[in-house]
Design a protein around this motif. Structure first.
Motif, mmCIF file in Angstrom:
data_model
loop_
_atom_site.group_PDB
_atom_site.id
_atom_site.type_symbol
_atom_site.label_atom_id
_atom_site.label_comp_id
_atom_site.label_asym_id
_atom_site.label_seq_id
_atom_site.Cartn_x
_atom_site.Cartn_y
_atom_site.Cartn_z
ATOM 1 N N VAL B 312 0.845 -1.199 0.000
ATOM 2 C CA VAL B 312 0.000 0.000 0.000
ATOM 3 C C VAL B 312 0.881 1.250 0.000
ATOM 4 O O VAL B 312 0.604 2.227 -0.711
ATOM 5 N N GLY B 316 1.193 4.192 -2.738
ATOM 6 C CA GLY B 316 1.149 5.607 -2.381
ATOM 7 C C GLY B 316 2.280 6.388 -3.026
ATOM 8 O O GLY B 316 2.089 7.535 -3.443
ATOM 9 N N THR B 336 -4.057 -2.964 -11.215
ATOM 10 C CA THR B 336 -4.060 -3.853 -10.047
ATOM 11 C C THR B 336 -3.374 -5.169 -10.384
ATOM 12 O O THR B 336 -2.596 -5.712 -9.579
ATOM 13 N N GLY B 448 -3.078 -3.385 -2.252
ATOM 14 C CA GLY B 448 -2.584 -2.342 -3.154
ATOM 15 C C GLY B 448 -3.614 -2.026 -4.228
ATOM 16 O O GLY B 448 -3.820 -0.853 -4.589
ATOM 17 N N TRP B 450 -6.815 -2.322 -3.966
ATOM 18 C CA TRP B 450 -7.902 -1.533 -3.376
ATOM 19 C C TRP B 450 -7.506 -0.049 -3.358
ATOM 20 O O TRP B 450 -8.302 0.822 -3.696
ATOM 21 N N ARG B 451 -6.252 0.189 -2.997
ATOM 22 C CA ARG B 451 -5.761 1.576 -2.947
ATOM 23 C C ARG B 451 -5.816 2.212 -4.349
ATOM 24 O O ARG B 451 -6.182 3.379 -4.492
ATOM 25 N N GLN B 454 -9.233 3.233 -5.464
ATOM 26 C CA GLN B 454 -9.716 4.458 -4.818
ATOM 27 C C GLN B 454 -9.163 5.716 -5.496
ATOM 28 O O GLN B 454 -9.588 6.823 -5.193
#
Lengths: 230, 465
Positions: B312, B316, B336, B448, B450-451, B454
């Motif tokens: 994650v 970022g 992904t 990751g 999922w991040r 978003q």
């Protein structure tokens, strides 16, 4: 190509609502070059993101080639972006681990092109920006101007109908700026692209057919060479 | 292929993070393999101990407590002359009628039942009353002799034995003067197939030599049950019944049925025998199954958490990169998949390193582990099989030359078996560990992903502009 009607875009910043676009109405013709100028934070980039389908307006409608973008599902918008819209960024935004050719190739991945076809198109795109001999170089091995050329090749390799450039010369010295501007102008003419270019630089903006000014989220047309030509 | 080129380059760029993630997974996987191996080794060792004590094929043994003799001992009164004694008896276990064997065999869920007599032969010379010990006086000699039912070779003490030479009993020898000798006893007394041996004054021909599992404390001689009954004066009696249940699932039920059928009998199955086992083996098995398992689970969870957090965090740091790819028309799912491919590669590397760590850990644990011991209280548990023979051989004869000679049983005999500890790593354990590593990597990749899902491309580009 584009028709914007009374478009607004609001952002929440804590409890505050920031109006980045306030009732923008604009028609951008097919094959037109529009330069957008304005001070930082007055909505230039937001306008470009709305045009590039990277963001949706809060209110109002945006039509692209006669289709209301608000009516399209996210998958369709993504497909539209992959096929028809090329982006050029101020910071080039190249993937640092990929070579120049691979960065250009990355734009063809969503299109599902075959590897041989991808290689052929990548080579042609790099040749068109004069970087065929730098195909295997990593971005860190290229100058700023060369990196922006790679980014231009990446935007053009999919043969888009629209090229959206956000401060493409903002990180370049004067000579390189002129070089890149000349290249964009040539490509615009040769390929018949619709070019929307956000810039602080009046010298660059003057070469566009129309110059729009963004001020506090509102848009006004300052200069229109098309009318002058008529 | 673009997917693999991109994956390889990103892993190379983030080599340190990839190594940390893979190592985290490797430690978790290595611990899982090591603990599984330790647990398996402890189980195997426990199984060996129980198998040695219980006998292969036997699920349940039935015994009864010794009928108390006056003073708990046999009295031999010295006489004015030298006496020679050669007796065969059941000093530590009570007997029951052989009809009990048939009754047990008729029970539902019982596959087979066989009777046995675990006896002790005591050969001694008693000096004349008040006379000094004669020259060449030998202390009393004990030999453990077991009467086995030749018709049920698959049940009882001989079932677990490996024939070293000669042949075992056949069903046609229910009453023959034939004996089978334990290899250690045969070696000590120069016996081989065809040798003669005297038991309680009767002459037997040794037909075979058998070898029992180490630590089993096997009987020294085996003779047909009918002969053992006749020589010990226990006609129609047995002191152990070996029972085989119809299936492993029926053992508990059969144990209950026998207890109801013979309320005064001691019914022992492998589970109750396992409960009576004490010593470092049991401690190790408990440690491996409780603390070890928790340790492995915690290590695995920690490595999944570390891998997820690192992934994650890496997403970022790559916001602009992914935002750009989204701007180029890449779907979130495609990005992904790219991230999951990277974590999967780390997972595979972690699994490989974890398997190596696990194999090394298991080997190291087996190398440095002290020899484990298991102690069984034979008399209290009252199990038959080899335990009965063991207590008989546990030092039961005390004699005072020139005075009264007493033979008595040790009522609380214990049997301690030293067990070499191994930590076997099975293919199954490796498959499970690799699957866990890959699952952990996919969980990290999903975190990751999922991040990424978003992430709006405009936000991604704006954040770094």
């Amino acid at each position: 190509m584009y028709e914007l009607s009374n478009v607004t875009k609001n952002y929440q910043k804590g409890r505050r609502t920031i109006a980045a676009l306030r009732g923008v109405s604009l028609v951008i013709g097919d094959g037109e070059w529009l330069a957008v100028q304005g001070r930082t934070g007055h909505g230039k980039s937001t306008l470009l993101q709305v045009l590039g389908t990277l963001d949706r307006p809060s209110t109002g409608t945006v039509s692209f080639a006669g289709r209301d973008l608000a009516q399209l599902r996210e998958a369709h918008v993504t497909r539209l972006r992959a096929e028809s819209i090329g982006f050029i960024f101020q910071a080039f935004n190249l993937v640092p681990t990929l070579s120049a050719a691979e960065n250009v190739e990355s734009a063809l991945i969503p299109l599902g092109a075959r590897p041989a076809q991808r290689r052929r198109r990548v080579t042609a795109a790099l040749e068109s920006v004069g970087l065929a001999d730098r195909a295997r170089h990593l971005p860190s091995e290229l100058s700023g101007g060369q990196q922006q050329r790679v980014a231009i090749a990446r935007a053009l390799v999919k043969e888009p109908r629209v090229l959206l450039a956000d401060e493409p010369t903002g990180n370049l010295d004067e000579d390189t700026r002129d070089e890149i501007t000349a290249l964009l102008e040539k490509l615009w003419r040769d390929l018949g692209l619709t070019l929307v270019l956000v810039t602080h630089d009046s010298a660059v903006a003057r070469r566009a057919q129309r110059v729009a000014i963004m001020h506090k989220g509102r848009l006004s047309i300052r200069h229109d060479t098309r009318r002058a030509a008529q | 292929m673009f997917f693999f080129t991109y994956l390889r380059r990103e892993l190379r760029r983030r080599m340190r993070q990839a190594v940390v993630t893979a190592l985290g997974l490797a430690v978790g996987i290595g611990l899982v393999i090591t603990v599984t191996a330790l647990s398996s080794g402890a189980r195997t060792a426990q199984g060996k101990v129980l198998g040695a004590l219980f006998g292969v094929g036997t699920d349940i043994t039935v015994t009864t407590a010794t009928a108390p003799a006056p003073g708990g001992m046999a009295q031999i009164t010295p006489e004015p002359y030298v006496q020679h004694s050669d007796t065969l008896s059941s000093p530590t276990q009570g007997t029951m009628s052989a009809s009990a064997v048939a009754a047990i065999a008729r029970l539902r869920d019982v596959s087979a039942a066989a009777g046995g007599l675990l006896l002790t032969e005591i050969k001694t010379t008693i000096p004349a009353d008040n006379a000094p010990p004669p020259t060449g006086f030998q202390p009393p000699v004990q030999v453990s002799v077991t009467g086995v039912d030749p018709g049920h070779g698959a049940l009882g003490p001989l079932a677990a034995a490996r024939l070293a030479s000669g042949r075992a009993f056949t069903a046609s020898q229910p009453d023959a003067h034939v004996a089978v000798a334990d290899a250690a006893y045969a070696a000590a007394h120069g016996l081989r197939a065809g040798s003669a041996v005297t038991i309680a004054g009767a002459r037997f021909t040794v037909t075979g030599i058998v070898r029992q599992a180490a630590g089993s404390n096997a009987p020294q001689l085996y003779i047909p049950l009918a002969r053992a009954q006749a020589l010990s004066g226990l006609d129609g009696k047995v002191n152990t019944v070996y029972v085989q249940a119809a299936s492993a699932a029926d053992v508990a039920a059969v144990t209950g049925e026998i207890s109801r059928l013979l309320p005064s009998a001691t019914v022992t199955n492998s589970a109750s025998l396992a409960n009576s086992v004490t010593g470092s083996l049991k401690t190790t098995a408990q440690l491996a199954s409780s603390l070890g398992t928790w340790l492995a689970v915690l290590a695995l969870l920690a490595s999944v958490a570390v891998a997820s957090l690192l992934t994650v965090a890496a997403v970022g740091r790559r916001v602009r990169e992914f935002g750009t790819l989204k701007a180029l028309g890449w779907r979130s799912g495609r990005i992904t998949a790219q991230v999951m491919g990277e974590t999967l590669a780390m997972g595979i590397a972690g699994a490989a390193a974890g398997v190596a760590l696990g194999l090394g850990g298991a080997a190291a644990a087996a190398a440095v582990a002290p020899k484990l011991t298991a102690t069984v209280q034979t008399s209290n548990t009252g199990q038959g099989g080899f335990g009965g023979g063991l207590s008989a051989g546990g030092g039961i004869f005390h004699g005072t030359v020139g005075g009264p000679v007493q033979a008595f049983a040790n009522p609380n005999a214990t049997h301690t078996v030293a067990v070499p500890f191994t930590a076997p790593v099975t293919v199954g354990a490796i498959v499970v560990a690799v699957t866990l590593a890959i699952a952990a990597a996919l969980i990290a990749g999903a975190a990751g992903g999922w991040r990424i899902s978003q992430l709006r491309p405009a936000q991604a580009l704006a954040r770094v502009a």
